[in-house]
Design an enzyme around this catalytic site. Structure first.
Site, PDB file in Angstrom:
ATOM      1  N   SER A 283       0.504  -1.058   0.318  1.00 13.51           N
ATOM      2  CA  SER A 283      -0.041   0.215   0.221  1.00 13.51           C
ATOM      3  C   SER A 283       0.800   1.435   0.269  1.00 13.51           C
ATOM      4  CB  SER A 283      -0.821  -0.329   0.967  1.00 13.51           C
ATOM      5  OG  SER A 283      -0.131   0.306   2.522  1.00 13.51           O
ATOM      6  N   ASP A 284       0.311   2.271  -0.645  1.00 17.20           N
ATOM      7  CA  ASP A 284       0.827   3.717  -0.403  1.00 17.20           C
ATOM      8  C   ASP A 284       1.235   3.436   1.383  1.00 17.20           C
ATOM      9  OD1 ASP A 284       2.092   5.616  -0.837  1.00 17.20           O
ATOM     10  OD2 ASP A 284       1.009   6.445  -2.377  1.00 17.20           O
ATOM     11  N   CYS A 285       1.223   4.455   1.608  1.00 19.57           N
ATOM     12  CA  CYS A 285       2.264   4.949   2.836  1.00 19.57           C
ATOM     13  C   CYS A 285       0.588   6.079   4.104  1.00 19.57           C
ATOM     14  CB  CYS A 285       3.332   5.425   3.256  1.00 19.57           C
ATOM     15  SG  CYS A 285       4.099   4.489   3.025  1.00 19.57           S
TER      16      CYS A 285
END
Ligand SMILES: *[C@@H]1O[C@H](CO)[C@@H](O)[C@H](O)[C@H]1NC(C)=O
Ligand SMILES: *[C@@H]1O[C@H](CO)[C@@H](O)[C@H](O)[C@H]1NC(C)=O
Ligand SMILES: *[C@@H]1O[C@H](CO)[C@@H](O)[C@H](O)[C@H]1NC(C)=O
Ligand SMILES: *[C@@H]1O[C@H](CO)[C@@H](O)[C@H](O)[C@H]1NC(C)=O
Length: 757
Positions: A283-285
């Site tokens: 996932s993106d952060c």
């Protein structure tokens, strides 16, 4: 994520040398686990490791900062490593205080690399970044997976992160992705590093008009999705079999990307056959947290977290806020089967990169002597020279014919500030060179003065006085303006496409001196209309962020030591475009007063996608080509599993250098025709190649490779269809030669797009 940069910079100076270790498969407790058995298959090896983990340990290993399992000798692993245009600061990349791991080669921003229109060059850049990155990992200064490349097409000129991408054309972005991933991951069955194509999908704005990427729901038609936003990811996943994909913050058509089963399962893993367990989705952060926290798509953080893993996200990047993996587990929303699936995919990705092979890894020997090599430094310079685009050159002012010691005024905020040339997502380069440094190095007498970036509180007279004093002492005026990373970057979109008022005022004053005046523009595109019209401004060059040796590249072009041949990988829009279209409207096609996006649909740019001038005169033409092709024969002869990847007969082009200077030439072939679901008078890029070193008075010839898919269109359901009709092929921007050919027979679907539920 950008905010970490300061944190990482501080850490780098506190953390002594090695912060990172490979598993010990020789003496450690893990040696007896099958994951260390190089004769077993990668999936058997990953399965053995997962089987040895307790549930609590499993939950600690599906996050970015994975804890490992000390009990069985599995070290911690941090998945967050960056290398957009060179090894870059990020939570798990350390730059040492001393050589050799204190600096890494910093290439131009990807947008300028794309402006070279040279896939082979991009692949060489990827190869160098991949080698340096793996050497970093081998010596404990980073992990061995990297979150690069960024392949969201540059949909709107205001997007703050557009320069991280290879431009606005989906075919060009796809070809860049293919070349870059091949270079980064290397040429053996083992991956040198795990590359990550991001951000899947539709993440092409930051924070604009009250929405942010964390809560935005991108409404995208199936046609635009398949044709534009997802095409580069199809290349990454289906064709390049990249090791990792990052899901985006935003939602697509109501469903957050990281919880989007249609995107992650139906399209990515099923339709694109990204099925083997040697790859994973990160996932993106904070994107997993966003599902509940910002999209309000779930009733709790635990539920949102479970949705992501269930949909096919395998690793949650936690940052300042976290998802709720423990809650999802305790409430039974996240099952052990799903956790195991994520672990198998992630560990198998590491097995495939030789993580458990110690000295036997195919890439174990990459080391400090592979970092900052002379070859890498030459390529960083060459890439900038090859990418920089000449936008105006009245009366052939450039190249300047400078005598030794000539007096040059170098004015503007980046004339002598070498920190400006690097751009975003950077590491610590071995050196940075400003234009003034390069000019002095070439023996010229430089009179420099700085200037404003954006509007400034200082009276314009303040800047002007210094600038005029420098200019008056000089025979030539070089103005270094444009935008720096404070104007466009992560979490920062622009609202205006105008040249900043303070810079226009300064340029106005300089233009009164009747001396040769050249503007060199840093950063993203601005509306150059006024500068193009001003007679006193002789030449304009666009340099994006040209990287560590950017100043040298600019001066080589200005003095004629090299010839410009870069082309705009984006449309230059008029400033009024920013009022005509909200950044958040995803539609590409025009309708009513909505002007449409990119060169395919927006027809009145200031300067078009593909534009770029030379120091010489080129006359391009087509060679012989078939006048007619049968769709049914093309399809019947095609033996690839995906018919859109079958080659078409190559396009034969010829270009004569009728001027006086040796130069490269980028051959761009666009196609147009009226067929398919919409009357389609608009051109799309079909093929391109960079022809190198064409001597004056000679011809160069090339066969441009293209595929059935490059000629096909997407229908409203997203299917890739080859339509019969008359196709016009056009060379160059603006068009310099045309050719027609016929596709006969019945329409053929090359790829049937999966419908959402
Ligand atoms: C890299 O990640 C490991 C494991 O999470 C951690 O121990 C180490 O401190 C990190 N390095 C840096 C520079 O943050
Ligand atoms: C899909 O992937 C599997 C596993 O790698 C492979 O055996 C199969 O041939 C692939 N299918 C296509 C159409 O490429
Ligand atoms: C370091 O890299 C160089 C160049 O690739 C190679 O020749 C040398 O053997 C490597 N040394 C070690 C210790 O791996
Ligand atoms: C202009 O303003 C800058 C920033 O305030 C200052 O550093 C500089 O000395 C001023 N220059 C002149 C010529 O007044």
């Amino acid at each position: 994520m950008q905010r970490y940069v300061t944190v990482a910079t501080c850490l780098a100076s506190l953390v002594a040398a090695q912060t990172y270790t490979f598993p010990d498969c020789v003496n450690g407790p893990l040696a007896s686990n099958k994951v260390c058995d190089r004769l077993a298959t990668p999936s058997e090896r990953a399965a053995a490791l997962v089987a040895a983990l307790e549930p609590t340990e499993k939950l600690q290993n599906i996050i970015r900062s994975a804890k490992g399992a000390p009990r069985i000798g599995l070290p911690a692993y941090n998945w967050w490593n960056e290398a957009l245009h060179g090894v870059a600061y990020s939570p798990n990349v350390t730059f040492a205080d001393e050589p050799p791991f204190d600096s890494a080669t910093s290439f131009p921003m990807p947008l300028l690399m794309a402006a070279t229109f040279d896939d082979e060059l991009i692949e060489r850049v990827g190869d160098i970044v991949g080698k340096e990155a793996r050497a970093w990992g081998n010596y404990g200064y980073s992990g061995i997976d990297f979150w690069t490349p960024n392949v969201n097409p540059f949909r709107d000129p205001r997007w703050g992160r557009g320069s991280e991408t290879p431009g606005e054309d989906a075919l060009q972005v796809s070809r860049y992705a293919a070349a870059m991933v091949r270079g980064l991951e290397g040429y053996k069955s083992e991956r040198r590093i795990v590359a990550t194509c991001k951000h899947y999908a539709g993440n092409d704005f930051e924070d604009w008009g009250g929405s942010t990427r964390h809560d935005f729901d991108a409404k995208i038609t199936l046609q635009d999705l398949a044709e534009y936003h997802l095409l580069p990811f199809q290349q990454c996943a289906r064709d390049s079999k990249v090791g990792s994909i990052m899901c985006a913050y935003n939602a697509v058509n109501g469903v957050p990307s990281c919880a989007n089963e249609y995107l992650l399962q139906t399209v990515l893993r099923e339709h694109w056959n990204w099925t083997e367990n040697n790859n994973h989705v990160t996932s993106d952060c904070e994107a997993v947290y966003d599902v509940w926290g910002n999209h309000h798509y779930a009733s709790s953080n635990a539920e949102g977290t479970a949705m992501c893993f269930n949909a096919g996200t395998d690793n949650s990047c936690e940052y300042q806020v976290s998802s709720d993996i423990p809650g999802a587990w305790e409430q039974g929303l996240l099952t052990e089967d799903v956790v195991d699936r994520s672990l198998l995919r992630s560990f198998e990705a590491l097995v495939h990169a030789g993580y458990f092979d110690g000295a036997h890894s195919a890439y174990a020997t990459l080391n400090a002597s592979d970092v900052n090599t002379p070859e890498a430094q030459d390529l960083a310079l060459q890439t900038a020279v090859d990418g920089i685009v000449l936008l105006k050159n009245d009366e052939d002012t450039l190249p300047l014919d400078l005598s030794p010691g000539a007096n040059i005024a170098m004015i503007g905020f980046w004339a002598s500030d070498s920190s400006k040339v690097i751009g975003g997502y950077s590491g610590n380069p071995p050196f940075t060179r400003s234009p003034a440094y390069a000019a002095e190095d070439m023996g010229f007498t430089v009179h420099s003065a700085t200037g404003p970036v954006l509007e400034s509180n200082d009276a314009p007279d303040n800047w002007t006085a210094d600038a005029l004093a420098a200019a008056e002492k000089s025979d030539y005026i070089l103005y270094f303006g444009g935008l720096d990373t404070s104007a466009a970057g992560e979490e920062k979109d622009r609202y205006s496409l105008e040249w900043p008022e303070a810079q226009r005022t300064l340029l106005g004053a300089l233009s009164g001196l009747s001396k040769p005046l050249v503007v060199v523009q840093l950063g993203d595109q601005l509306d150059d209309t006024e500068l193009l019209e001003m007679k006193e401004i002789n030449s304009i060059m666009w340099a994006s962020w040209p990287g560590q040796d950017g100043g040298t590249a600019v001066m080589k072009l200005i003095t004629g030591a090299a010839s410009p041949a870069g082309r705009l990988p984006v449309t230059q829009y008029p400033a009024s475009y920013a009022d005509a279209i909200p950044l958040t409207d995803m539609n590409l096609r025009p309708s009513g007063s909505y002007p449409g996006r990119t060169y395919r649909w927006y027809l009145t740019p200031v300067q078009g996608y593909g534009f770029g001038l030379h120091y010489t005169t080129f006359k391009p033409s087509f060679g012989s080509s078939p006048a007619s092709l049968s769709i049914q024969e093309l399809v019947a002869e095609c033996e690839m599993p995906y018919p859109d990847t079958c080659p078409l007969p190559p396009l034969h082009v010829k270009v004569a250098n009728e001027g006086k200077r040796i130069s490269d030439y980028v051959a761009l072939a666009f196609i147009a025709g009226e067929f398919g679901p919409e009357p389609y008078p608009i051109k799309t890029l079909g093929a391109y190649a960079r022809l190198r070193g064409i001597e004056p008075g000679t011809d160069a010839e090339a066969e441009l490779a293209w595929k059935l898919g490059d000629l096909a269109r997407r229908d409203e359901d997203g299917n890739t269809v080859l339509y019969p009709g008359t196709y016009t092929v056009m060379l160059d921007e603006p068009v310099k030669a045309t050719m027609e050919f016929e596709l006969t027979g019945e329409p053929a679907i090359l790829d049937k797009w999966p419908a959402p539920n």
